[in-house]
Design a protein around this motif. Sequence first.
Motif, PDB file in Angstrom:
ATOM      1  N   ILE A  14       7.327  -3.694   6.260  1.00  0.00           N
ATOM      2  CA  ILE A  14       6.055  -4.366   6.502  1.00  0.00           C
ATOM      3  C   ILE A  14       5.113  -3.471   7.299  1.00  0.00           C
ATOM      4  CG2 ILE A  14       4.971  -6.312   7.689  1.00  0.00           C
ATOM      5  CD1 ILE A  14       7.560  -7.927   6.949  1.00  0.00           C
ATOM      6  N   GLN A  15       5.614  -2.877   8.367  1.00  0.00           N
ATOM      7  CA  GLN A  15       4.769  -2.027   9.208  1.00  0.00           C
ATOM      8  C   GLN A  15       4.256  -0.805   8.461  1.00  0.00           C
ATOM      9  OE1 GLN A  15       5.921  -1.744  13.572  1.00  0.00           O
ATOM     10  NE2 GLN A  15       7.817  -2.582  12.692  1.00  0.00           N
ATOM     11  N   ASN A  16       5.037  -0.303   7.501  1.00  0.00           N
ATOM     12  CA  ASN A  16       4.638   0.876   6.737  1.00  0.00           C
ATOM     13  C   ASN A  16       3.904   0.516   5.451  1.00  0.00           C
ATOM     14  OD1 ASN A  16       5.784   2.648   8.628  1.00  0.00           O
ATOM     15  ND2 ASN A  16       7.792   2.444   7.691  1.00  0.00           N
ATOM     16  N   GLY A  17       3.676  -0.775   5.217  1.00  0.00           N
ATOM     17  CA  GLY A  17       2.962  -1.213   4.018  1.00  0.00           C
ATOM     18  C   GLY A  17       3.748  -1.039   2.736  1.00  0.00           C
ATOM     19  N   GLU A  18       5.063  -0.928   2.848  1.00  0.00           N
ATOM     20  CA  GLU A  18       5.912  -0.765   1.660  1.00  0.00           C
ATOM     21  C   GLU A  18       6.205  -2.121   1.036  1.00  0.00           C
ATOM     22  OE1 GLU A  18       9.383   1.709   2.378  1.00  0.00           O
ATOM     23  OE2 GLU A  18       8.354   2.609   4.078  1.00  0.00           O
ATOM     24  N   ILE A  83      -6.523  -8.706   9.359  1.00  0.00           N
ATOM     25  CA  ILE A  83      -5.946  -7.438   8.898  1.00  0.00           C
ATOM     26  C   ILE A  83      -4.669  -7.702   8.101  1.00  0.00           C
ATOM     27  CG2 ILE A  83      -4.805  -5.306   9.666  1.00  0.00           C
ATOM     28  CD1 ILE A  83      -6.863  -5.290  12.003  1.00  0.00           C
ATOM     29  N   LEU A  84      -3.821  -8.596   8.587  1.00  0.00           N
ATOM     30  CA  LEU A  84      -2.582  -8.907   7.879  1.00  0.00           C
ATOM     31  C   LEU A  84      -2.874  -9.507   6.500  1.00  0.00           C
ATOM     32  CD1 LEU A  84      -0.407 -10.340  10.769  1.00  0.00           C
ATOM     33  CD2 LEU A  84      -0.168  -8.129   9.632  1.00  0.00           C
ATOM     34  N   GLU A  85      -3.851 -10.405   6.426  1.00  0.00           N
ATOM     35  CA  GLU A  85      -4.211 -11.006   5.137  1.00  0.00           C
ATOM     36  C   GLU A  85      -4.810  -9.983   4.194  1.00  0.00           C
ATOM     37  OE1 GLU A  85      -6.743 -14.320   6.033  1.00  0.00           O
ATOM     38  OE2 GLU A  85      -5.101 -15.460   6.950  1.00  0.00           O
ATOM     39  N   THR A  86      -5.564  -9.041   4.707  1.00  0.00           N
ATOM     40  CA  THR A  86      -6.194  -8.016   3.875  1.00  0.00           C
ATOM     41  C   THR A  86      -5.178  -7.053   3.293  1.00  0.00           C
ATOM     42  OG1 THR A  86      -8.189  -8.125   5.217  1.00  0.00           O
ATOM     43  CG2 THR A  86      -7.917  -6.169   3.884  1.00  0.00           C
TER      44      THR A  86
END
Length: 88
Positions: A14-18, A83-86
């Motif tokens: 999640i933190q790395n956008g994977e 930011i999380l939703e985007t």
Amino acid sequence: MASKVLGIMLSEFIQNGEKFNAPSPINMIKHKESEFVTLVAVDVSQYFEKDKLVKKKLSIPKWVDERGKKLGVNFSASLTQAILETTE
């Protein structure tokens, strides 16, 4: 230990956008009769560096600031949620 490993791995993804696969319904997992399937639950939020805050400076229109204050808006929480939703 499975819950801890899962939490660490998912929080990293999640933190790395994977991207990662959605959980499988437990009744859809195929296994041999001599094997068993068990549910592994995890609260991923405890594996984020959530206690470490980062200060950001930003600019918004004055009228938005005034309206947000009047409504009791938590600007940090709103920005975090946006930011999380985007990024989903």
